[in-house]
Design an enzyme around this catalytic site. Structure first.
Site, mmCIF file in Angstrom:
data_model
loop_
_atom_site.group_PDB
_atom_site.id
_atom_site.type_symbol
_atom_site.label_atom_id
_atom_site.label_comp_id
_atom_site.label_asym_id
_atom_site.label_seq_id
_atom_site.Cartn_x
_atom_site.Cartn_y
_atom_site.Cartn_z
ATOM 1 N N LEU A 1 0.862 -1.175 0.000
ATOM 2 C CA LEU A 1 0.000 0.000 0.000
ATOM 3 C C LEU A 1 0.901 1.229 0.000
ATOM 4 C CD1 LEU A 1 -1.286 -2.366 1.948
ATOM 5 C CD2 LEU A 1 -3.002 -0.634 2.409
ATOM 6 N N GLY B 1 7.331 -5.425 2.509
ATOM 7 C CA GLY B 1 7.547 -3.988 2.645
ATOM 8 C C GLY B 1 6.334 -3.197 2.204
ATOM 9 N N ARG B 2 6.416 -1.887 2.413
ATOM 10 C CA ARG B 2 5.389 -0.948 1.937
ATOM 11 C C ARG B 2 3.967 -1.407 2.266
ATOM 12 N NH1 ARG B 2 7.117 1.933 -3.766
ATOM 13 N NH2 ARG B 2 9.131 2.705 -3.047
ATOM 14 N N SER B 3 3.711 -1.621 3.526
ATOM 15 C CA SER B 3 2.361 -2.060 3.861
ATOM 16 C C SER B 3 1.858 -1.405 5.157
ATOM 17 C CB SER B 3 2.326 -3.582 3.989
ATOM 18 O OG SER B 3 3.320 -4.055 4.883
#
Length: 377
Positions: free
Chosen positions: A231, A252-254
Site C-alpha cells: 500500500l 515492505g510498503r504495507s
C-alpha cells in the site's frame, strides 16, 4: 397470503447483493456512491468499462469474473532484473526508462506482458461498484479513481492476477485527485506492483476498511514469495482511515506513507512479513491504535522514519488522544514482532473536528482475518 421464510431470506439476500452494506467510518463518512440508482449488471468487459466511466450515478453489480487478460494483446519490450535472476524474482518493465535511469547496472532482458494490466479501468463520480457474494472478480486489470472523481464506493469484489511477474505491470486500485472514496471488503492478490496506491495529487477523504491485501505470490522483489509493493499513500492533502484490514504476507510498503498524508490505522491485523510494515516519509503523520502485529519483522522501518508517528505506546500516554479524537487511544498488540514505540503528539491536533473512526481494543482485531475481504460482509 403466507410468505415462506425461504422467500423472505431470498429477498433479503437479493437486496444485499444489489446494494451497499453498512456505512463508511472515519474520514469518508457520508459517502453514498451511486445511491439509490437502479442496479445494472454488466455481462462483458466493454459494458463494465462503459458503466464505470460514464457520467451517470450508478450501482454496478458484478455477478461473474471479468477477465481482461488478452483483451488488449501483449507487449514485448525491454526490461531488467534489478533484484536477481532467480525464478522467484520479479522483473521490471522499462516503463518511462526506469531500468535505464535507476537500474543501469541490472541485467537486461526482454519481457512480454499483458497490455491490459498496465492501466486500470477509469471510475467516475457517484458510483457504487459491488460484488454479488464471491462472484464479482476483475482479473488482469485494476481500477483507477482519478481526475476529480468524487463519491465512490467499491465493496465486496476481488481484483487479481495483474502481471504478477513484472514490476510496473499495473496496480490493483489507484486513487489520485479524488474526494470521498470508500474501499471496503475488497480482496487483492497477485498484483504487479501496488495493491492500492494514492497518488501525489490530493485524495482528500478516504476510508480503506475490511479488505484482504494478500501478498502471497510466486514472484516478488525480495525473491521470497512475499510481495513488496503493498500500500502506498502519497497524496498532497490526504486524510486516510485504514480500518479492519488484513494485511498478509508482505515484505515492505504495507503501507508506505508519504506526501502530506494523515493516516489513522485502527484495528488492522498484520500477519507474516519478512520485512517492514510502515514506511513513513517526511511530511506524513501516522496514528496507529488497536492493531495486531503478528510475525512482523519490523512494524516500522526505523532507518527511513522521517514523519510523525504515534504508536499508542501505553495507557497513560494514550490519554492525550481524547482531546483530539474523542477517545483514549487503544494499545496495539504484538506477537513475534519487532519494536513499535514512538509518541509524537504534535500532529494529533489535526484529527480535531474530523470524522474519526471508533477504536476497539486490539482483541477485536483478532477476528479480522475471518472478516476481511470479499464475501465477508
Amino acid at each position: 397470503m403466507r410468505v415462506s421464510a425461504f422467500a423472505l431470506l431470498a429477498a433479503a439476500a437479493t437486496a444485499a447483493a444489489t446494494s451497499v452494506q453498512g456505512a463508511a467510518e472515519g474520514f469518508a463518512k457520508g459517502v453514498t456512491g451511486g445511491g439509490s440508482a437502479t442496479p445494472v449488471y454488466p455481462t462483458t468487459t466493454d459494458e463494465l468499462v462503459s458503466y464505470l466511466g460514464d457520467d451517470e450515478a450508478r450501482v454496478i453489480v458484478l455477478t461473474k469474473t471479468f477477465d481482461f487478460r488478452g483483451t488488449e494483446g501483449t507487449t514485448t519490450a525491454k526490461g531488467c532484473s534489478p533484484w536477481g535472476t532467480a525464478s522467484g524474482c520479479q522483473l521490471a518493465i522499462n516503463k518511462d526508462g526506469w531500468c535505464d535511469n535507476y537500474q543501469p547496472d541490472a541485467p537486461q532482458t526482454t519481457i512480454t506482458y499483458d497490455t491490459a494490466g498496465m492501466l486500470g479501468i477509469t471510475v467516475k463520480s457517484n458510483k457504487s461498484l459491488i460484488g454479488q457474494g464471491t462472484a464479482g472478480v476483475i482479473k488482469g486489470k485494476g481500477i483507477r479513481i482519478v481526475n476529480g472523481a468524487k463519491n465512490v464506493i467499491v465493496q465486496n469484489i476481488a481484483i487479481t492476477d495483474i502481471n504478477p511477474q513484472y514490476v510496473w505491470g499495473g496496480d490493483a486500485i489507484t486513487l489520485n485527485d479524488v474526494d470521498m472514496v470508500w474501499i471496503d471488503h475488497v480482496t487483492t492478490a497477485r498484483i504487479a506492483r501496488q495493491h492500492i496506491v494514492l497518488g501525489t495529487n490530493a485524495c482528500n477523504r478516504v476510508t480503506i476498511s475490511n479488505n484482504y491485501f494478500n501478498g502471497v505470490s510466486d514472484y516478488s522483489a525480495t525473491c521470497d514469495g512475499y510481495h513488496y509493493w503493498g500500500l502506498y499513500l502519497d497524496g498532497s492533502n490526504d486524510m486516510v482511515t485504514l480500518q479492519g484490514n488484513y494485511i498478509h504476507h508482505f515484505s515492505g510498503r504495507s503501507p508506505k506513507v508519504g506526501g502530506n498524508t494523515l493516516l489513522h490505522a485502527v484495528n488492522n491485523y498484520w500477519y507474516d512479513s519478512t520485512g517492514h510494515a510502515f514506511e513513513i516519509a517526511a511530511g506524513s503523520s501516522v496514528l496507529a491504535e488497536g492493531n495486531v502485529f503478528q510475525n512482523i519483522n519490523a512494524p516500522v522501518e526505523s532507518s527511513s522514519l522521517a514523519g510523525n508517528l504515534f504508536t499508542s505506546p501505553d495507557s497513560n500516554t494514550n490519554k492525550v488522544c481524547s482531546s483530539y479524537l474523542g477517545h483514549t487511544c487503544q494499545l496495539n498488540a504484538f506477537g513475534s514482532s519487532g519494536s513499535f514505540n514512538q509518541a509524537d503528539e504534535g500532529f494529533l491536533v489535526n484529527f480535531k473536528g474530523k470524522n474519526v473512526a471508533s477504536a476497539d481494543a486490539y482483541s477485536a482485531a483478532q477476528s479480522v482475518p475471518n472478516n476481511a475481504g470479499q464475501g465477508k460482509l
